[in-house]
Design a protein around this motif. Structure first.
Motif, PDB file in Angstrom:
ATOM      1  N   TYR A   1      -6.268   8.457  11.269  1.00  0.00           N
ATOM      2  CA  TYR A   1      -6.672   8.801   9.912  1.00  0.00           C
ATOM      3  C   TYR A   1      -6.340  10.261   9.665  1.00  0.00           C
ATOM      4  CZ  TYR A   1      -8.645   4.201   9.954  1.00  0.00           C
ATOM      5  OH  TYR A   1      -8.768   2.835  10.043  1.00  0.00           O
ATOM      6  N   ASN A   2      -5.116  10.481   9.202  1.00  0.00           N
ATOM      7  CA  ASN A   2      -4.632  11.836   8.998  1.00  0.00           C
ATOM      8  C   ASN A   2      -3.610  11.857   7.867  1.00  0.00           C
ATOM      9  OD1 ASN A   2      -1.930  11.295  10.140  1.00  0.00           O
ATOM     10  ND2 ASN A   2      -3.029  11.121  12.088  1.00  0.00           N
ATOM     11  N   THR A   3      -3.154  13.035   7.522  1.00  0.00           N
ATOM     12  CA  THR A   3      -2.255  13.211   6.379  1.00  0.00           C
ATOM     13  C   THR A   3      -0.903  12.549   6.593  1.00  0.00           C
ATOM     14  OG1 THR A   3      -3.357  15.277   5.773  1.00  0.00           O
ATOM     15  CG2 THR A   3      -1.123  14.958   4.936  1.00  0.00           C
ATOM     16  N   VAL A   4      -0.396  12.572   7.820  1.00  0.00           N
ATOM     17  CA  VAL A   4       0.916  11.967   8.101  1.00  0.00           C
ATOM     18  C   VAL A   4       0.872  10.467   7.852  1.00  0.00           C
ATOM     19  CG1 VAL A   4       2.645  11.533   9.880  1.00  0.00           C
ATOM     20  CG2 VAL A   4       1.569  13.779   9.728  1.00  0.00           C
ATOM     21  N   GLU A   5      -0.172   9.811   8.342  1.00  0.00           N
ATOM     22  CA  GLU A   5      -0.295   8.362   8.141  1.00  0.00           C
ATOM     23  C   GLU A   5      -0.525   8.041   6.660  1.00  0.00           C
ATOM     24  OE1 GLU A   5       0.206   5.956  10.179  1.00  0.00           O
ATOM     25  OE2 GLU A   5      -0.079   6.694  12.229  1.00  0.00           O
ATOM     26  N   SER A   6      -1.330   8.853   5.984  1.00  0.00           N
ATOM     27  CA  SER A   6      -1.591   8.598   4.560  1.00  0.00           C
ATOM     28  C   SER A   6      -0.333   8.776   3.721  1.00  0.00           C
ATOM     29  CB  SER A   6      -2.702   9.529   4.054  1.00  0.00           C
ATOM     30  OG  SER A   6      -3.957   9.172   4.608  1.00  0.00           O
ATOM     31  N   ALA A   7       0.497   9.753   4.078  1.00  0.00           N
ATOM     32  CA  ALA A   7       1.767   9.937   3.372  1.00  0.00           C
ATOM     33  C   ALA A   7       2.667   8.716   3.566  1.00  0.00           C
ATOM     34  CB  ALA A   7       2.461  11.199   3.856  1.00  0.00           C
ATOM     35  N   ALA A   8       2.700   8.188   4.782  1.00  0.00           N
ATOM     36  CA  ALA A   8       3.498   6.987   5.064  1.00  0.00           C
ATOM     37  C   ALA A   8       2.945   5.779   4.314  1.00  0.00           C
ATOM     38  CB  ALA A   8       3.531   6.725   6.569  1.00  0.00           C
ATOM     39  N   ASP A   9       1.633   5.730   4.097  1.00  0.00           N
ATOM     40  CA  ASP A   9       1.043   4.644   3.308  1.00  0.00           C
ATOM     41  C   ASP A   9       1.598   4.654   1.890  1.00  0.00           C
ATOM     42  OD1 ASP A   9      -0.582   3.918   5.462  1.00  0.00           O
ATOM     43  OD2 ASP A   9      -2.278   5.134   4.773  1.00  0.00           O
ATOM     44  N   ILE A  10       1.689   5.841   1.299  1.00  0.00           N
ATOM     45  CA  ILE A  10       2.183   5.946  -0.076  1.00  0.00           C
ATOM     46  C   ILE A  10       3.647   5.527  -0.148  1.00  0.00           C
ATOM     47  CG2 ILE A  10       2.722   7.599  -1.918  1.00  0.00           C
ATOM     48  CD1 ILE A  10       0.126   9.076  -1.109  1.00  0.00           C
ATOM     49  N   GLU A  11       4.452   5.925   0.822  1.00  0.00           N
ATOM     50  CA  GLU A  11       5.848   5.511   0.845  1.00  0.00           C
ATOM     51  C   GLU A  11       5.961   3.999   1.031  1.00  0.00           C
ATOM     52  OE1 GLU A  11      10.182   5.731   1.183  1.00  0.00           O
ATOM     53  OE2 GLU A  11       8.548   6.570  -0.011  1.00  0.00           O
ATOM     54  N   ASP A  12       5.140   3.417   1.897  1.00  0.00           N
ATOM     55  CA  ASP A  12       5.161   1.963   2.080  1.00  0.00           C
ATOM     56  C   ASP A  12       4.804   1.238   0.780  1.00  0.00           C
ATOM     57  OD1 ASP A  12       5.995   1.950   4.683  1.00  0.00           O
ATOM     58  OD2 ASP A  12       4.026   1.581   5.562  1.00  0.00           O
ATOM     59  N   LEU A  13       3.847   1.783   0.044  1.00  0.00           N
ATOM     60  CA  LEU A  13       3.479   1.156  -1.220  1.00  0.00           C
ATOM     61  C   LEU A  13       4.639   1.243  -2.217  1.00  0.00           C
ATOM     62  CD1 LEU A  13       1.266  -0.204  -2.911  1.00  0.00           C
ATOM     63  CD2 LEU A  13       0.616   2.066  -3.714  1.00  0.00           C
ATOM     64  N   ARG A  14       5.307   2.375  -2.275  1.00  0.00           N
ATOM     65  CA  ARG A  14       6.449   2.513  -3.178  1.00  0.00           C
ATOM     66  C   ARG A  14       7.524   1.467  -2.870  1.00  0.00           C
ATOM     67  NH1 ARG A  14      11.500   4.578  -3.576  1.00  0.00           N
ATOM     68  NH2 ARG A  14      11.590   5.189  -1.370  1.00  0.00           N
ATOM     69  N   LEU A  15       7.821   1.314  -1.592  1.00  0.00           N
ATOM     70  CA  LEU A  15       8.839   0.351  -1.194  1.00  0.00           C
ATOM     71  C   LEU A  15       8.374  -1.089  -1.432  1.00  0.00           C
ATOM     72  CD1 LEU A  15       9.987   2.059   2.120  1.00  0.00           C
ATOM     73  CD2 LEU A  15      11.249   1.976  -0.041  1.00  0.00           C
ATOM     74  N   ALA A  16       7.113  -1.350  -1.153  1.00  0.00           N
ATOM     75  CA  ALA A  16       6.589  -2.705  -1.324  1.00  0.00           C
ATOM     76  C   ALA A  16       6.620  -3.139  -2.784  1.00  0.00           C
ATOM     77  CB  ALA A  16       5.171  -2.789  -0.776  1.00  0.00           C
ATOM     78  N   LEU A  17       6.381  -2.203  -3.683  1.00  0.00           N
ATOM     79  CA  LEU A  17       6.403  -2.517  -5.110  1.00  0.00           C
ATOM     80  C   LEU A  17       7.790  -2.344  -5.716  1.00  0.00           C
ATOM     81  CD1 LEU A  17       3.018  -0.934  -6.311  1.00  0.00           C
ATOM     82  CD2 LEU A  17       3.517  -3.314  -5.740  1.00  0.00           C
ATOM     83  N   LYS A  18       8.773  -2.004  -4.878  1.00  0.00           N
ATOM     84  CA  LYS A  18      10.159  -1.865  -5.298  1.00  0.00           C
ATOM     85  C   LYS A  18      10.303  -0.849  -6.439  1.00  0.00           C
ATOM     86  CE  LYS A  18      12.810  -5.502  -5.053  1.00  0.00           C
ATOM     87  NZ  LYS A  18      13.451  -5.243  -3.755  1.00  0.00           N
ATOM     88  N   ILE A  19       9.637   0.282  -6.259  1.00  0.00           N
ATOM     89  CA  ILE A  19       9.700   1.371  -7.230  1.00  0.00           C
ATOM     90  C   ILE A  19      10.744   2.378  -6.756  1.00  0.00           C
ATOM     91  CG2 ILE A  19       8.420   3.295  -8.253  1.00  0.00           C
ATOM     92  CD1 ILE A  19       5.864   1.572  -7.864  1.00  0.00           C
ATOM     93  N   ASP A  20      11.706   2.672  -7.599  1.00  0.00           N
ATOM     94  CA  ASP A  20      12.761   3.612  -7.221  1.00  0.00           C
ATOM     95  C   ASP A  20      12.283   5.056  -7.246  1.00  0.00           C
ATOM     96  OD1 ASP A  20      14.655   1.613  -6.838  1.00  0.00           O
ATOM     97  OD2 ASP A  20      15.276   1.653  -8.952  1.00  0.00           O
ATOM     98  N   SER A  21      11.385   5.376  -8.187  1.00  0.00           N
ATOM     99  CA  SER A  21      10.996   6.769  -8.379  1.00  0.00           C
ATOM    100  C   SER A  21       9.538   6.853  -8.794  1.00  0.00           C
ATOM    101  CB  SER A  21      11.887   7.411  -9.445  1.00  0.00           C
ATOM    102  OG  SER A  21      11.575   8.764  -9.624  1.00  0.00           O
TER     103      SER A  21
END
Length: 484
Positions: A172-192
């Protein structure tokens, strides 16, 4: 026939395999529809789901966690395809409640809005909340016991309970939370994405930009705490800078100067003179009906001033509050501070993990101590401006995040930065430092405001202009909001 929200999410899942194969991931994040913790106004469509990812990405085949998010769809038929993603501060605060007011904000005019719950917070599974630390502090106040040792005992109990549930506190740290946001972007197929962060999550959003720059259109950072700042080395100075801002304004105002005189000198003389002094107050504990005789000192009085600095409506009252304290009329303020203690659970396990791995792990004790030489009335006060400190982290035992996460970096991505001039935590200088590394950033200084001014009504118009044209010059026609 229009597809339901659940059907839409099911369709999204079918595209995940291809998307994440392209990202060469060793795990497959999933999306699972879930009930909404909050819904936007009925005029807007709301969709809710979990993002399911590994708890620890170093163990991709291990335990998974569920992170809820809420998508609020803009009604604009010409809306842009780059939504705003918001996550809250703390660390430890929930992020989802903002959707209840998003219909009144410019955020939803031209693009969808996503509220994303950070791992370990209130609506995430697991939730690392608990009242062990808060109960330990209440026990200390009830019985006039040493607060530090009681708090450490509460930390140990919270840690034991969470680890007994097989929760990996190191994840539970900033690195993992940042990766969570990137995973969500990719999962929702958001380009930007346009990332919106406040306080701690301002630094989190900067970490997303640093680690995953290709999917970020812009940043909106409200009173951000950059990862490259070790806040424990600065919090005493930050608090006093905020007070000094108020003292200087009072000195520059003829009516305030006549009424309160040289308030800064009076404040310092009085609080220096409180060293070693203890007071007591009869306090009615509402839950039990018991009247307690509780001891307090300058520690609690400093706590009153810090809490007041966060309250936009009460900032103007600080000269009067300090004068009342100097005149010996501080029981009413001590009671209010104790009230806050008795209605607070204390830091959560998520806050402990993030704070100890991100901040305290890199803080230098000699720098922390040097602050007290400049502000001697803070030394030995027994009050920590931050509710997580060294002895607590020594018990929490989580490893530090990677050193590169703590380093500043350059970026040309456009950024809107907001700060309050009386903020006792994240001073406006942090925005100046960010601007140095991010030359396409623009700053707003809100006078007579404290922590998080940009997220309020006064900041909404600036956010709209920025989102519509992130590279356009932001101009303020308000005398108490300075654009620079």
């Amino acid at each position: 026939m229009k597809k339901s929200s659940i059907q839409i999410f099911a369709i999204i899942i079918s595209f995940l395999q291809i998307s994440f194969a392209q990202e060469k991931k060793t795990y497959l994040p999933k999306i699972e529809p879930c009930p909404c913790a909050f819904k936007a106004d009925s005029s807007l469509n709301t969709r809710c789901a979990y993002l399911i990812v590994p708890e620890n990405r170093k163990k991709p085949a291990g335990k998974t966690i569920k992170l809820p998010f809420i998508v609020v769809e803009s009604n604009n038929p010409q809306k842009k395809k780059d939504p705003v993603l918001f996550t809250g501060g703390g660390p430890g605060g929930s992020s989802l409640g903002i959707v209840r007011s998003v219909h009144r904000r410019s955020l939803i005019k031209n693009r969808d809005f996503i509220a994303f719950e950070q791992r370990g917070t209130q609506y995430a599974l697991p939730n690392l909340g608990g009242n062990e630390i808060g109960e330990a502090l209440k026990t200390a106040f009830r019985n006039n016991l040493p607060k530090d040792s009681m708090i450490v005992a509460g930390v140990k109990r919270l840690r034991e309970r969470l680890t007994a549930q097989s929760i990996d506190l190191s994840a539970y740290n900033t690195v993992e939370s940042a990766a969570d946001i990137e995973d969500l972007r990719l999962a929702l197929k958001i380009d930007s994405l346009n990332l919106y962060g406040i306080s701690y999550s301002g630094g989190l959003m900067m970490t997303v930009l640093h680690n995953f720059p290709t999917g970020i259109r812009s940043l909106i950072l409200d009173s951000p705490l950059p990862e490259f700042i070790n806040i424990d080395e600065e919090e005493v100075g930050n608090f006093n800078e905020a007070l000094n801002t108020i003292f200087q304004k009072c000195q520059n105002d003829s009516l305030c100067r006549i009424k309160y005189g040289n308030l800064k000198e009076k404040f310092r003389n009085y609080f220096n003179g409180l060293e070693g002094k203890t007071f007591s107050v009869a306090y009615l504990e509402k839950e039990t009906g018991n009247t307690l005789n509780i001891n307090y000192s300058r520690s609690e009085l400093i706590g009153v001033l810090e809490n007041t600095l966060y309250d936009f409506s009460k900032i103007k009252d600080i000269p009067d509050i300090i004068t009342e304290m100097i005149n010996g009329n501080h029981e009413v303020y001590a009671k209010k501070f104790i009230d806050d203690i008795f209605h607070n659970q204390g830091p959560s396990g998520m806050r402990m993990s993030v704070y100890c791995s991100d901040k305290m792990a890199y803080a230098k004790d000699n720098m922390i101590k040097q602050q007290y030489k400049i502000y001697p009335y803070m030394a030995g006060a027994g009050y920590y401006l931050n509710d997580v400190y060294r002895s607590m982290c020594d018990c929490w035992k989580v490893p530090p995040i990677a050193p590169e996460t703590k380093m500043a970096f350059y970026s040309t991505v456009p950024v809107l930065l907001g700060a309050g001039d009386t903020d006792p935590a994240c001073r406006p200088i942090y925005n100046d430092l960010i601007h140095h590394y991010m030359p396409n950033s623009q700053r707003l200084l809100f006078l007579n405001r404290s922590h998080g001014p940009l997220i309020r009504q006064d900041g909404d118009g600036f956010i709209e202009k920025f989102l519509n044209n992130p590279y356009g010059k932001i101009v303020s026609d308000k005398s108490d909001i300075i654009a620079y």
